[in-house]
Scaffold this motif. Sequence first.
Motif, PDB file in Angstrom:
ATOM      1  N   ALA A 245       0.849  -1.194   0.000  1.00  0.00           N
ATOM      2  CA  ALA A 245       0.000   0.000   0.000  1.00  0.00           C
ATOM      3  C   ALA A 245       0.881   1.240   0.000  1.00  0.00           C
ATOM      4  O   ALA A 245       1.005   1.949   1.005  1.00  0.00           O
ATOM      5  CB  ALA A 245      -0.922  -0.014   1.222  1.00  0.00           C
ATOM      6  N   ARG A 246       1.498   1.494  -1.135  1.00  0.00           N
ATOM      7  CA  ARG A 246       2.396   2.636  -1.244  1.00  0.00           C
ATOM      8  C   ARG A 246       2.607   3.008  -2.707  1.00  0.00           C
ATOM      9  O   ARG A 246       2.201   2.287  -3.602  1.00  0.00           O
ATOM     10  CB  ARG A 246       3.731   2.357  -0.555  1.00  0.00           C
ATOM     11  N   ARG A 247       3.223   4.136  -2.932  1.00  0.00           N
ATOM     12  CA  ARG A 247       3.489   4.614  -4.283  1.00  0.00           C
ATOM     13  C   ARG A 247       4.481   3.703  -4.983  1.00  0.00           C
ATOM     14  O   ARG A 247       5.390   3.156  -4.360  1.00  0.00           O
ATOM     15  CB  ARG A 247       4.068   6.030  -4.231  1.00  0.00           C
ATOM     16  N   PHE A 248       4.349   3.594  -6.319  1.00  0.00           N
ATOM     17  CA  PHE A 248       5.287   2.719  -7.024  1.00  0.00           C
ATOM     18  C   PHE A 248       6.679   3.339  -7.120  1.00  0.00           C
ATOM     19  O   PHE A 248       7.654   2.641  -7.400  1.00  0.00           O
ATOM     20  CB  PHE A 248       4.756   2.294  -8.398  1.00  0.00           C
ATOM     21  N   SER A 249       6.804   4.638  -6.875  1.00  0.00           N
ATOM     22  CA  SER A 249       8.137   5.243  -6.831  1.00  0.00           C
ATOM     23  C   SER A 249       8.939   4.723  -5.643  1.00  0.00           C
ATOM     24  O   SER A 249      10.157   4.911  -5.593  1.00  0.00           O
ATOM     25  CB  SER A 249       8.031   6.765  -6.755  1.00  0.00           C
ATOM     26  N   GLU A 250       8.268   4.054  -4.695  1.00  0.00           N
ATOM     27  CA  GLU A 250       8.924   3.505  -3.512  1.00  0.00           C
ATOM     28  C   GLU A 250       9.220   2.012  -3.657  1.00  0.00           C
ATOM     29  O   GLU A 250       9.447   1.321  -2.672  1.00  0.00           O
ATOM     30  CB  GLU A 250       8.039   3.751  -2.280  1.00  0.00           C
ATOM     31  N   MET A 251       9.235   1.532  -4.902  1.00  0.00           N
ATOM     32  CA  MET A 251       9.458   0.101  -5.146  1.00  0.00           C
ATOM     33  C   MET A 251      10.765  -0.403  -4.558  1.00  0.00           C
ATOM     34  O   MET A 251      10.826  -1.498  -4.001  1.00  0.00           O
ATOM     35  CB  MET A 251       9.446  -0.189  -6.655  1.00  0.00           C
ATOM     36  N   VAL A 252      11.828   0.364  -4.721  1.00  0.00           N
ATOM     37  CA  VAL A 252      13.142  -0.106  -4.273  1.00  0.00           C
ATOM     38  C   VAL A 252      13.127  -0.345  -2.770  1.00  0.00           C
ATOM     39  O   VAL A 252      13.542  -1.410  -2.282  1.00  0.00           O
ATOM     40  CB  VAL A 252      14.245   0.899  -4.656  1.00  0.00           C
ATOM     41  N   GLU A 253      12.629   0.637  -2.019  1.00  0.00           N
ATOM     42  CA  GLU A 253      12.601   0.514  -0.560  1.00  0.00           C
ATOM     43  C   GLU A 253      11.698  -0.641  -0.129  1.00  0.00           C
ATOM     44  O   GLU A 253      12.042  -1.413   0.775  1.00  0.00           O
ATOM     45  CB  GLU A 253      12.109   1.822   0.055  1.00  0.00           C
ATOM     46  N   ALA A 254      10.539  -0.771  -0.800  1.00  0.00           N
ATOM     47  CA  ALA A 254       9.594  -1.828  -0.428  1.00  0.00           C
ATOM     48  C   ALA A 254      10.184  -3.209  -0.686  1.00  0.00           C
ATOM     49  O   ALA A 254      10.020  -4.134   0.128  1.00  0.00           O
ATOM     50  CB  ALA A 254       8.292  -1.660  -1.199  1.00  0.00           C
ATOM     51  N   MET A 255      10.851  -3.375  -1.811  1.00  0.00           N
ATOM     52  CA  MET A 255      11.424  -4.683  -2.127  1.00  0.00           C
ATOM     53  C   MET A 255      12.614  -5.002  -1.229  1.00  0.00           C
ATOM     54  O   MET A 255      12.828  -6.157  -0.864  1.00  0.00           O
ATOM     55  CB  MET A 255      11.809  -4.739  -3.605  1.00  0.00           C
ATOM     56  N   GLU A 256      13.372  -3.992  -0.851  1.00  0.00           N
ATOM     57  CA  GLU A 256      14.457  -4.216   0.111  1.00  0.00           C
ATOM     58  C   GLU A 256      13.885  -4.719   1.430  1.00  0.00           C
ATOM     59  O   GLU A 256      14.434  -5.639   2.045  1.00  0.00           O
ATOM     60  CB  GLU A 256      15.239  -2.920   0.328  1.00  0.00           C
ATOM     61  N   GLU A 257      12.777  -4.126   1.863  1.00  0.00           N
ATOM     62  CA  GLU A 257      12.139  -4.573   3.103  1.00  0.00           C
ATOM     63  C   GLU A 257      11.622  -6.001   2.984  1.00  0.00           C
ATOM     64  O   GLU A 257      11.564  -6.738   3.971  1.00  0.00           O
ATOM     65  CB  GLU A 257      10.986  -3.626   3.450  1.00  0.00           C
ATOM     66  N   ALA A 258      11.271  -6.402   1.752  1.00  0.00           N
ATOM     67  CA  ALA A 258      10.796  -7.767   1.516  1.00  0.00           C
ATOM     68  C   ALA A 258      11.947  -8.743   1.291  1.00  0.00           C
ATOM     69  O   ALA A 258      11.714  -9.943   1.089  1.00  0.00           O
ATOM     70  CB  ALA A 258       9.851  -7.793   0.319  1.00  0.00           C
ATOM     71  N   GLY A 259      13.175  -8.236   1.299  1.00  0.00           N
ATOM     72  CA  GLY A 259      14.341  -9.092   1.117  1.00  0.00           C
ATOM     73  C   GLY A 259      14.613  -9.473  -0.326  1.00  0.00           C
ATOM     74  O   GLY A 259      15.254 -10.491  -0.594  1.00  0.00           O
ATOM     75  N   ILE A 260      14.148  -8.657  -1.254  1.00  0.00           N
ATOM     76  CA  ILE A 260      14.324  -8.942  -2.684  1.00  0.00           C
ATOM     77  C   ILE A 260      15.134  -7.825  -3.320  1.00  0.00           C
ATOM     78  O   ILE A 260      14.748  -6.649  -3.259  1.00  0.00           O
ATOM     79  CB  ILE A 260      12.958  -9.087  -3.386  1.00  0.00           C
ATOM     80  N   ALA A 261      16.255  -8.186  -3.928  1.00  0.00           N
ATOM     81  CA  ALA A 261      17.144  -7.187  -4.518  1.00  0.00           C
ATOM     82  C   ALA A 261      16.814  -6.899  -5.971  1.00  0.00           C
ATOM     83  O   ALA A 261      16.953  -5.756  -6.431  1.00  0.00           O
ATOM     84  CB  ALA A 261      18.596  -7.648  -4.399  1.00  0.00           C
ATOM     85  N   GLN A 262      16.404  -7.931  -6.716  1.00  0.00           N
ATOM     86  CA  GLN A 262      16.130  -7.758  -8.140  1.00  0.00           C
ATOM     87  C   GLN A 262      14.910  -8.580  -8.535  1.00  0.00           C
ATOM     88  O   GLN A 262      14.588  -9.585  -7.897  1.00  0.00           O
ATOM     89  CB  GLN A 262      17.335  -8.174  -8.978  1.00  0.00           C
ATOM     90  N   VAL A 263      14.247  -8.131  -9.620  1.00  0.00           N
ATOM     91  CA  VAL A 263      13.046  -8.814 -10.088  1.00  0.00           C
ATOM     92  C   VAL A 263      13.165  -9.107 -11.582  1.00  0.00           C
ATOM     93  O   VAL A 263      14.023  -8.578 -12.281  1.00  0.00           O
ATOM     94  CB  VAL A 263      11.782  -7.964  -9.811  1.00  0.00           C
TER      95      VAL A 263
END
Length: 317
Positions: A79-97
Motif C-alpha cells: 500500500a504505497r506509491r510505485f516510486s517507492e518500489m526499491v525501498e519496499a522490495m528491500e524490506e521484503a528481502g528482494i534485490a532484483q526482479v
Amino acid sequence: MTPAPAPHVPVLLDEVIRELDPRPGDVIIDATFGAGGYTRAILDAGATVHAFDRDPDAIAAGAQWPETREVPPRLVLHARRFSEMVEAMEEAGIAQVDGIAMDIGVSSMQLDRAERGFAFSSDGPLDMTMDRTRPNAADFVNDADEAAIADVLYTFGEERQSRRVARAIVAARPLTTTGELAAVVRKALGHRPGQPKDPATRSFQAIRIHVNGELDELRRGLAAAERLLKEGGRLAVVSFHSLEDRIVKTFLRDAANVSPRGSRHLPEAKDTPSPRFGHLTKAIRPSAAEIDRNPRARSSTLRAATRTAAPAREHAA
C-alpha cells in the motif's frame, strides 16, 4: 479455491504479458495494481507478484485474493506509491526482479465510482486523489490563484484556453462537485451538445495529474524500475496521453543510448556509457477490435524494453 477474477480486462493485456513473458518462479512487480487485471494474468502464468497501489480501496480488494494466503504468498500487496518500489522490495528481502508492469494514470475502478471524483460523466465530490488524502481537487480549484490554475491547465492538460477557464473557475468558487466544475469549464469553452470530445476532459486530466503529482511519480518510478530489474528483466509501460508517453519514450531512449545526437556532422561523443536498456519496442497500440470492446483503450500506448547488465544510473530524487 477458485481464483478471484479481475473485475475488468486492462488495455493491451495480451501485449503486456507477451513483453513480460512471466514464467513459474519469476518475481514480477505490478506497479499499478488497480483492479488487478495484469496481476491476474501474471499469476496465471505461475509467477509471484508484488503489487503496488496507493489507493486503499484497491489494496483492500486485492487482500481478498487467495494468492495472498498461499505459503509463501504468490501475491504480496504494497500500500504505497510505485516510486517507492526499491525501498519496499528491500524490506521484503528482494534485490532484483524479473519484470515490471506499469499502467499509468487513473484506473477504471476509480473512473467508474462517482464518489472518487475523477470523472465528469457522473456527479460526485471533487476529490480526484488516488490515495484519498488532502489537498484534493476541491482544495486546488478553491484555494489556488488564477495564474496557478491556468498554468496547471496549460501544462498538464494542454488546454490552449487555460486562462479563460481559470478565470471562470475563480469566478464560480466555491466548487464542491465534479458536475459543478465540468459545467463551469464547458460554459467557458462554449460547449455544444454532440461534440465528439467533452471540453472538460483536458481540465479534469490536468487537475488530476497535478493533485496526484503523477508525472514526477512516473519519472521516479522509471528510475526505480531501472534499479530493480535484473539483467534480462523486462519493463512494460502503458500510458494514456502524450505527456506520459513522452516521459517514457525519452527515459528509455536515453537509457538505451539512442537519443538523437544533433548534427550528423559532429563527431560522436567518446566514453559513452553502456546502455542500461536494450530491445526497445516501437510504440504498441491497441487493435481496432480491442478499441471496439473497450473505448478507453483508444489513447493507450505500450512501450517495453529489456534491462542490460550496465549499472543503474544515479537519478535525482
